[in-house]
Motif scaffolding. Structure first.
Motif, PDB file in Angstrom:
ATOM      1  N   GLY A  28       6.012   4.807  -6.957  1.00 57.20           N
ATOM      2  CA  GLY A  28       4.797   4.438  -7.678  1.00 57.20           C
ATOM      3  C   GLY A  28       5.024   3.322  -8.676  1.00 57.20           C
ATOM      4  N   ILE A  29       3.954   2.932  -9.335  1.00 64.25           N
ATOM      5  CA  ILE A  29       3.985   1.855 -10.317  1.00 64.25           C
ATOM      6  C   ILE A  29       4.210   2.484 -11.690  1.00 64.25           C
ATOM      7  CG2 ILE A  29       2.645  -0.004 -11.386  1.00 64.25           C
ATOM      8  CD1 ILE A  29       0.982  -0.007  -8.710  1.00 64.25           C
ATOM      9  N   PRO A  30       5.192   1.985 -12.430  1.00 62.98           N
ATOM     10  CA  PRO A  30       5.418   2.533 -13.775  1.00 62.98           C
ATOM     11  C   PRO A  30       4.145   2.403 -14.623  1.00 62.98           C
ATOM     12  CG  PRO A  30       7.230   1.097 -13.149  1.00 62.98           C
ATOM     13  CD  PRO A  30       6.153   0.939 -12.111  1.00 62.98           C
ATOM     14  N   GLU A  31       3.861   3.401 -15.432  1.00 64.01           N
ATOM     15  CA  GLU A  31       2.626   3.442 -16.216  1.00 64.01           C
ATOM     16  C   GLU A  31       2.441   2.206 -17.093  1.00 64.01           C
ATOM     17  OE1 GLU A  31       0.241   6.454 -19.165  1.00 64.01           O
ATOM     18  OE2 GLU A  31       1.815   7.237 -17.871  1.00 64.01           O
ATOM     19  N   ASP A  32       3.517   1.668 -17.658  1.00 63.25           N
ATOM     20  CA  ASP A  32       3.396   0.498 -18.535  1.00 63.25           C
ATOM     21  C   ASP A  32       3.046  -0.777 -17.776  1.00 63.25           C
ATOM     22  OD1 ASP A  32       5.979   0.428 -17.375  1.00 63.25           O
ATOM     23  OD2 ASP A  32       6.764  -0.763 -19.033  1.00 63.25           O
ATOM     24  N   ARG A  33       3.093  -0.765 -16.440  1.00 65.29           N
ATOM     25  CA  ARG A  33       2.765  -1.945 -15.631  1.00 65.29           C
ATOM     26  C   ARG A  33       1.355  -1.871 -15.048  1.00 65.29           C
ATOM     27  NH1 ARG A  33       5.541  -5.994 -15.739  1.00 65.29           N
ATOM     28  NH2 ARG A  33       5.340  -6.419 -13.541  1.00 65.29           N
ATOM     29  N   LEU A  34       0.707  -0.711 -15.121  1.00 64.45           N
ATOM     30  CA  LEU A  34      -0.602  -0.528 -14.498  1.00 64.45           C
ATOM     31  C   LEU A  34      -1.662  -1.482 -15.023  1.00 64.45           C
ATOM     32  CD1 LEU A  34      -0.817   3.357 -14.213  1.00 64.45           C
ATOM     33  CD2 LEU A  34      -0.492   1.709 -12.352  1.00 64.45           C
ATOM     34  N   THR A  35      -1.600  -1.845 -16.286  1.00 69.08           N
ATOM     35  CA  THR A  35      -2.634  -2.718 -16.863  1.00 69.08           C
ATOM     36  C   THR A  35      -2.501  -4.169 -16.429  1.00 69.08           C
ATOM     37  OG1 THR A  35      -1.331  -3.065 -18.863  1.00 69.08           O
ATOM     38  CG2 THR A  35      -2.933  -1.254 -18.896  1.00 69.08           C
ATOM     39  N   VAL A  36      -1.350  -4.562 -15.869  1.00 71.80           N
ATOM     40  CA  VAL A  36      -1.153  -5.968 -15.488  1.00 71.80           C
ATOM     41  C   VAL A  36      -0.886  -6.160 -13.993  1.00 71.80           C
ATOM     42  CG1 VAL A  36      -0.305  -6.629 -17.782  1.00 71.80           C
ATOM     43  CG2 VAL A  36       1.320  -5.901 -16.023  1.00 71.80           C
TER      44      VAL A  36
END
Length: 50
Positions: A28-36
């Motif tokens: 999955g995508i790390p949570e801190d990268r979801l916004t970008v």
């Protein structure tokens, strides 16, 4: 051992609309990268030279 897989597809919705999707069973995508993740030119900071 878990086999990794990626599935994708597309379906025409109307004459001017296509729905596309991708699914996988990876980490999955790390949570801190979801916004970008969809920002223009966004890349994986751990990849070099690509």
């Amino acid at each position: 051992m878990k086999t990794e897989s990626v599935k994708s597809g597309a379906q025409t919705q109307t004459l001017t609309t296509v729905e596309c999707w991708v699914s996988d069973n990876g980490a999955g995508i790390p949570e801190d990268r979801l916004t970008v993740i969809f920002d223009k030119l966004e890349t994986d900071p751990e990849k070099e030279g690509e």
